[in-house]
Design a protein around this motif. Structure first.
Motif, PDB file in Angstrom:
ATOM      1  N   CYS A  92       0.736  -1.149  -0.020  1.00  0.00           N
ATOM      2  CA  CYS A  92       0.047   0.003  -0.080  1.00  0.00           C
ATOM      3  C   CYS A  92       0.734   1.257  -0.019  1.00  0.00           C
ATOM      4  N   LYS A  94      -0.947   4.138  -0.069  1.00  0.00           N
ATOM      5  CA  LYS A  94      -2.510   5.276   0.003  1.00  0.00           C
ATOM      6  C   LYS A  94      -2.137   6.440   0.599  1.00  0.00           C
ATOM      7  N   CYS A  95      -1.065   6.494   1.812  1.00  0.00           N
ATOM      8  CA  CYS A  95      -0.959   7.459   2.240  1.00  0.00           C
ATOM      9  C   CYS A  95       0.704   7.834   2.614  1.00  0.00           C
ATOM     10  N   CYS A  98       3.610   5.618   4.213  1.00  0.00           N
ATOM     11  CA  CYS A  98       4.221   4.404   3.281  1.00  0.00           C
ATOM     12  C   CYS A  98       5.930   4.832   3.228  1.00  0.00           C
ATOM     13  N   ARG A 101       8.033   3.964   6.500  1.00  0.00           N
ATOM     14  CA  ARG A 101       7.831   2.365   7.255  1.00  0.00           C
ATOM     15  C   ARG A 101       9.179   1.594   6.991  1.00  0.00           C
ATOM     16  N   LYS A 162      -1.873   1.081   9.652  1.00  0.00           N
ATOM     17  CA  LYS A 162      -0.917   0.121   9.503  1.00  0.00           C
ATOM     18  C   LYS A 162       0.388   0.230   9.253  1.00  0.00           C
ATOM     19  N   CYS A 163       0.770   1.609   9.418  1.00  0.00           N
ATOM     20  CA  CYS A 163       2.166   1.910   9.176  1.00  0.00           C
ATOM     21  C   CYS A 163       2.638   2.983  10.204  1.00  0.00           C
ATOM     22  N   ALA A 178      -7.441   6.981   5.011  1.00  0.00           N
ATOM     23  CA  ALA A 178      -7.040   6.140   3.782  1.00  0.00           C
ATOM     24  C   ALA A 178      -6.764   4.723   4.295  1.00  0.00           C
ATOM     25  N   CYS A 179      -6.569   4.653   5.662  1.00  0.00           N
ATOM     26  CA  CYS A 179      -6.420   3.132   6.103  1.00  0.00           C
ATOM     27  C   CYS A 179      -7.344   2.414   6.773  1.00  0.00           C
TER      28      CYS A 179
HETATM   29  S1  SF4 Z   1      -0.783   3.727   6.756  1.00  0.00           S
HETATM   30 FE1  SF4 Z   1      -2.336   2.487   5.717  1.00  0.00          FE
HETATM   31  S2  SF4 Z   1      -3.135   3.647   4.081  1.00  0.00           S
HETATM   32 FE2  SF4 Z   1      -1.307   4.701   4.733  1.00  0.00          FE
HETATM   33  S3  SF4 Z   1       0.417   3.590   3.583  1.00  0.00           S
HETATM   34 FE3  SF4 Z   1       0.247   2.162   5.124  1.00  0.00          FE
HETATM   35  S4  SF4 Z   1      -1.417   0.649   4.813  1.00  0.00           S
HETATM   36 FE4  SF4 Z   1      -1.680   2.333   3.254  1.00  0.00          FE
END
Ligand code: SF4
Length: 260
Positions: A92, A94-95, A98, A101, A162-163, A178-179
């Motif tokens: 992912c 999306k935000c 990423c 991380r 998730k990050c 986004a998550c």
């Molecule tokens: S926090 Fe969620 S939406 Fe943002 S990059 Fe990680 S998995 Fe994707």
């Protein structure tokens, strides 16, 4: 042994599991490990006779985000199982989270978990390992779960994002937006009996509200109809041990909802 004494010993053992000091009852050897009360033995899912008179807290908020449909082209909605979600999260972008991380931290636990714990987001150790709630706060969560007779391995544990947010800052509104589709799809697949939201970010994301954690505690909320209890995040308990008692009250409510 009298019922009162057995109850006192069970209570003190639960307090110890929650991080309190060990207390030895008069007449007991300090090094002996007392046997668990009857309801701590055997199947943790067995009804606890002490909870038959349980009165749930007053109703709170209900949030029913639309569920996925068969004809959706959204890959998150099409994810057939938790592993498919993990794979989508791993790729992912999306935000902005990423960018910094090391590992994504989608969550872990059995697909048939009856309790789902939702926290805020991965910290340093979680980012390094890819696992949720490890490190000091994770150890405290494991103790909290043990205190309600739930081995951590029986619980699905995850976060809103998730990050890892840089420097452990709180996730921002657009990052949460986004998550959360991943989290909502996880909950749809898991269909747990109870959700425990730990910390204000988790509670606000799952209930679509800006209300403060203090106003959300001690109410029986619902996420897509699933009972949801709000309590403090273990990291907050490490900073403020005075919140252990109210947290204990909250998790006991969650346990009793599981026993119903
Ligand atoms: S926090 Fe969620 S939406 Fe943002 S990059 Fe990680 S998995 Fe994707």
């Amino acid at each position: 042994m009298s019922d009162a004494r057995a109850l006192a010993r069970a209570y003190l053992e639960q307090q110890r599991l929650m991080g309190g000091d060990a207390v030895v009852l008069p007449g007991e050897h300090p090094t002996s490990s007392p046997p668990p009360p009857p309801h701590l033995n055997g199947d943790a899912r067995a009804p606890n006779p002490a909870v038959t008179a349980f009165e749930p807290p007053p109703p709170g908020l209900s949030f029913d985000p639309p569920a996925g449909d068969l004809f959706s082209t959204d890959p998150i909605q099409q994810a057939a199982d938790l592993l498919a979600i993990d794979r989508l999260v791993a790729d992912c972008t999306k935000c902005r989270l990423c960018e910094s991380r090391t590992h994504t931290v989608p969550g872990e636990g059995p697909a048939d978990a009856r309790l789902v714990v939702v926290g805020e987001g991965p910290g340093r150790t979680e980012d390094a390992t890819g696992r949720p709630f490890v490190g000091q706060a994770g150890e405290l969560l494991t103790k909290i779960l043990a205190a309600i007779e739930l081995p951590r391995e029986q619980v699905f544990i995850c976060n809103v994002v998730k990050c890892r947010p840089p420097e452990n800052r709180a996730p921002q509104y657009d990052e949460i937006a986004a998550c959360t589709p991943y989290l909502f799809r996880q909950l749809e697949l898991l269909a747990p009996k109870v959700i425990l939201a730990m910390g204000g970010t988790a509670a606000q994301a799952l209930l679509d509200t800006k209300q403060a954690l203090g106003a959300l505690r001690n109410k029986l909320h619902r996420f897509r109809g699933i009972p949801l209890i709000v309590t403090y995040h273990p990291a907050a308990l490490l900073r403020n041990p005075n919140w252990k008692r109210p947290t204990w009250d909250d998790v006991r409510i969650a346990r009793r909802l599981l026993d119903r």
